[in-house]
Design an enzyme around this catalytic site. Structure first.
Site, mmCIF file in Angstrom:
data_model
loop_
_atom_site.group_PDB
_atom_site.id
_atom_site.type_symbol
_atom_site.label_atom_id
_atom_site.label_comp_id
_atom_site.label_asym_id
_atom_site.label_seq_id
_atom_site.Cartn_x
_atom_site.Cartn_y
_atom_site.Cartn_z
ATOM 1 N N ARG A 71 -4.576 5.250 1.301
ATOM 2 C CA ARG A 71 -5.797 4.234 -0.135
ATOM 3 C C ARG A 71 -4.985 4.091 -0.564
ATOM 4 O O ARG A 71 -4.284 3.944 -1.696
ATOM 5 C CB ARG A 71 -6.045 5.941 -1.459
ATOM 6 C CG ARG A 71 -7.258 6.259 -0.247
ATOM 7 C CD ARG A 71 -8.278 7.962 -1.023
ATOM 8 N NE ARG A 71 -8.252 7.184 -2.757
ATOM 9 C CZ ARG A 71 -9.064 8.069 -3.819
ATOM 10 N NH1 ARG A 71 -9.463 9.173 -3.353
ATOM 11 N NH2 ARG A 71 -9.052 7.326 -4.626
ATOM 12 N N ASP A 73 -3.273 2.038 -4.418
ATOM 13 C CA ASP A 73 -3.939 1.640 -4.918
ATOM 14 C C ASP A 73 -3.810 0.429 -6.069
ATOM 15 O O ASP A 73 -3.897 -0.885 -5.699
ATOM 16 C CB ASP A 73 -3.042 2.220 -6.315
ATOM 17 C CG ASP A 73 -3.015 3.620 -6.238
ATOM 18 O OD1 ASP A 73 -3.998 4.146 -5.933
ATOM 19 O OD2 ASP A 73 -1.911 4.262 -6.424
ATOM 20 N N TYR A 131 6.562 2.563 3.088
ATOM 21 C CA TYR A 131 5.824 0.716 2.187
ATOM 22 C C TYR A 131 7.502 0.846 1.643
ATOM 23 O O TYR A 131 8.104 0.957 2.192
ATOM 24 C CB TYR A 131 5.464 2.493 0.625
ATOM 25 C CG TYR A 131 3.864 2.346 1.150
ATOM 26 C CD1 TYR A 131 2.892 1.679 0.737
ATOM 27 C CD2 TYR A 131 4.016 3.583 1.795
ATOM 28 C CE1 TYR A 131 1.671 1.855 0.715
ATOM 29 C CE2 TYR A 131 2.062 3.895 1.476
ATOM 30 C CZ TYR A 131 1.095 3.310 1.414
ATOM 31 O OH TYR A 131 -0.179 3.386 1.386
ATOM 32 N N ARG A 218 5.512 4.632 -5.604
ATOM 33 C CA ARG A 218 5.817 4.171 -7.482
ATOM 34 C C ARG A 218 7.265 4.924 -8.274
ATOM 35 O O ARG A 218 7.403 4.470 -8.806
ATOM 36 C CB ARG A 218 4.770 3.052 -8.064
ATOM 37 C CG ARG A 218 4.407 2.557 -7.242
ATOM 38 C CD ARG A 218 3.440 2.269 -7.538
ATOM 39 N NE ARG A 218 2.955 1.820 -8.787
ATOM 40 C CZ ARG A 218 1.084 2.185 -9.596
ATOM 41 N NH1 ARG A 218 0.026 2.515 -8.217
ATOM 42 N NH2 ARG A 218 1.378 2.060 -10.976
#
Length: 274
Positions: A71, A73, A131, A218
């Protein structure tokens, strides 16, 4: 693109439907997430999943539901993403990218498609992901990177960021660097590597793990930024993770700098090598 060829292609594909054999089709795709409210379908907001399913439904001639590998964002991008769906449509796999890309907006592209094992599930079968987070660390913003990097004009100490990145590696409870969101069975994850490097004005943070919590990447990068400023020391990070208090770690960085870059499965992978 002229609409008439697309219509004829869609009508021809709709005739290629059979109930005799349901295939599990695996897609390798990428998207610029700037215009979307994340991957997962939502009631009111435009998402990547909904947009992709609408195109696949037209091609297959029946409602299509996809399973995505994660998922992402709102505003987050995917350089490499995996999804799968089941269909009785008999369109050859090598024609799926051409057919679906003719119906997709230009910020989503399907690179390839192939038939997978019946039990394959894009998220459940995934064994690790990487990521990357990109920071434009310069006094002046680059307008061509506005939606693709985090602009950060203040100087960042790369040595401190690299030390902080290394402190996240290993198996830990990462609840101190997640936002309130989707509930998970456990907040323990294994980070295989976490590295920060700088080339010119561009800082790239690479984080590879067996799974990620909501906003985990993040928040990890935000904690590295805090370490760069001296607001916390890299050697404090293991204790902060053990304490599990989100208020003690760094801020959640903006979404536009985050990209899903590499995904691994037992028999194949999609992604850019370092």
């Amino acid at each position: 693109m002229d609409s008439e060829p697309t219509f004829r292609l869609t009508e021809n594909v709709r005739n290629m439907t059979s109930d005799k054999h349901e295939r599990n089709i695996i897609l390798h795709l990428a998207y610029d997430g700037s215009a979307y409210h994340g991957w997962q379908t939502q009631k009111r907001d435009r998402t990547v999943q909904e947009t992709l399913e609408q195109a696949l439904t037209r091609i297959c001639g029946h409602p299509v539901k996809t399973v995505g590998c994660g998922r992402t964002d709102a505003g987050v991008h995917a350089l490499h993403y995996c999804a799968n769906f089941r269909t009785g449509c008999t369109i050859p796999e090598d024609r799926v990218p051409f057919a679906v890309n003719a119906l997709l907006p230009h910020d989503i592209s399907v690179f390839s498609a192939f038939e997978g094992d019946p039990g394959f599930n894009a998220i459940g079968s995934c064994i690790r992901k990487e990521y990357i987070y990109r920071i434009w660390n310069a006094p002046i913003r680059d307008p061509f990177l506005e939606r693709r990097v985090c602009f950060y004009p203040q100087h960042l100490d790369m040595t401190m960021m690299q030390q902080a990145a290394a402190a996240f590696e290993g198996t830990h409870d990462f609840r101190a660097v997640r936002s309130v969101g989707t509930e998970t069975r456990t907040t323990v994850r294994t980070v295989y590597h976490c590295r920060a490097e700088k080339e010119g004005n561009l800082i790239t943070v690479r984080i590879c793990a067996d799974g990620f919590l909501y906003n985990m990447c993040r928040a990890m990068v935000g904690t590295m930024v805090y370490a760069s400023y001296g607001k916390l020391r890299p050697e404090e990070i293991p204790a902060l993770l053990e304490a599990g208090d989100r208020r003690l770690t760094g801020p959640t960085m903006p979404p536009q700098g985050l990209y899903l870059n590499h995904i691994w499965y037992p028999d194949f992978a999609f992604g850019d090598e370092e």
